[in-house]
Design an enzyme around this catalytic site. Structure first.
Site, PDB file in Angstrom:
ATOM      1  N   SER A   1       0.976   4.052  -2.996  1.00 51.85           N
ATOM      2  CA  SER A   1       0.710   5.464  -2.712  1.00 51.85           C
ATOM      3  C   SER A   1       1.842   6.348  -3.201  1.00 51.85           C
ATOM      4  CB  SER A   1       0.477   5.672  -1.206  1.00 51.85           C
ATOM      5  OG  SER A   1       1.663   5.510  -0.457  1.00 51.85           O
TER       6      SER A   1
ATOM      7  N   ALA B   1       0.839  -1.206   0.000  1.00 46.32           N
ATOM      8  CA  ALA B   1       0.000   0.000   0.000  1.00 46.32           C
ATOM      9  C   ALA B   1       0.871   1.252   0.000  1.00 46.32           C
ATOM     10  CB  ALA B   1      -0.930  -0.001   1.206  1.00 46.32           C
ATOM     11  N   TYR B   2       1.922   1.248   0.784  1.00 43.06           N
ATOM     12  CA  TYR B   2       2.835   2.398   0.803  1.00 43.06           C
ATOM     13  C   TYR B   2       3.471   2.574  -0.573  1.00 43.06           C
ATOM     14  CZ  TYR B   2       6.580   5.526   2.345  1.00 43.06           C
ATOM     15  OH  TYR B   2       7.421   6.591   2.487  1.00 43.06           O
ATOM     16  N   ASN B   3       3.917   1.481  -1.176  1.00 42.22           N
ATOM     17  CA  ASN B   3       4.529   1.567  -2.508  1.00 42.22           C
ATOM     18  C   ASN B   3       3.567   2.148  -3.533  1.00 42.22           C
ATOM     19  OD1 ASN B   3       6.667   0.282  -1.286  1.00 42.22           O
ATOM     20  ND2 ASN B   3       6.460  -1.638  -2.396  1.00 42.22           N
TER      21      ASN B   3
END
Length: 283
Positions: free
Chosen positions: A163, A159-161
């Site tokens: 975003s 999810a961080y990637n």
């Protein structure tokens, strides 16, 4: 120095209560700008305002506004408050972010919030502030904080990637749009920190790891880079130099160009080939 970084100018820094955001706000104050830091409610944002005043800023030159970048209405209210007190914004640093961890099937239930803050916050804030900044006809600067994880997308925190990959794509499109807007004197830059020891990355550690830079080192690199025309501000750290970062990025792009498996750098059939390729390039 970038023309937007003028004495008496106005800067807005989201995620400004700690880490890179606070270090950037302190640097901007040192350059003579009036600064508004925006962050979530809590003791941190007021403590950050006091830090800026202790650094020598007059109380009237600092604003601290509670705003959740995941909410468009709160960003609009932020823009209104800054305009009313300080006037037109010259510098916008979209730095607010979070990294609570994630998994591909969202067992933790973190995906929606991560995307809302890390990617949606940058998009909403830019969409609200950029038209106001361009309308004034003055030099302006929008700095969006991305991540190397949004470029090489290592496994472990999808999810961080996603975003941060979105931040990269949006900022590229934003700069292209601004560059082609007649008479526009506002530009965007993509800020790509390396390993920085902040509350976001501490994960229980109280001492800075040897491989990490401090927020102050990272911000110094940012502002030195703003003196050039570089759009991609790719920061090194004490573990990885610029050349290694470049090779990792080239390999990641090669997965598509050479039709390798995705994330081949971590694929058992390609991991050794990557290591050998990296050694050959650096020898």
């Amino acid at each position: 120095m970038h023309q937007a970084l003028k004495t008496g100018g106005v800067a807005v820094v989201t995620g400004g209560a700690s880490g890179i955001g606070l270090a950037a706000a302190r640097h901007l104050i040192g350059l003579g700008l009036r600064v508004c830091i925006a962050d979530l409610a809590g003791d941190g944002i007021e403590a950050a305002r006091k830090v800026l005043i202790d650094d020598g800023a007059a109380a009237g030159e600092v604003m601290a506004v509670v705003a959740d970048v995941g909410e468009r209405a709160q960003l609009r209210a932020l823009a209104d408050q800054v305009a009313e007190r300080f006037g037109p914004v010259n510098v916008l640093m979209n730095n607010a972010g979070m990294q609570p961890g994630s998994s591909i099937f969202d067992e933790e239930g973190t995906w929606d919030r991560i995307l809302d803050v890390n990617m949606g916050g940058v998009i909403r804030s830019s969409q609200i502030f950029a038209p106001l900044m361009t309308a004034g006809g003055q030099p302006g600067l929008i700095v969006n904080t991305g991540s190397k994880q949004g470029i090489t997308t290592p496994p472990g925190d999808p999810a961080y990637n996603v975003s941060k990959a979105g931040v990269r794509v949006f900022t590229e499109a934003l700069q292209h749009a601004l560059r082609n807007l007649p008479g526009c004197r506002v530009e965007a830059r993509l800020f790509i920190p390396g390993f920085v020891f902040t509350p976001l990355t501490a994960r229980g550690r109280t001492e800075k790891p040897a491989g990490a830079w401090t927020p102050e080192q990272t911000v110094e690199f940012l502002f030195r880079s703003l003196e050039t025309d570089d759009f991609y501000i790719l920061c090194p750290d004490n573990e990885v130099d610029r050349a290694t970062d470049a090779r990792r990025i080239i390999w990641a792009a090669g997965d598509i160009a050479e039709n390798r498996p995705p994330l081949s750098r971590w694929h058992p059939d390609y991991a050794e080939a990557f290591r050998q390729w990296l050694r050959e390039e650096r020898s």
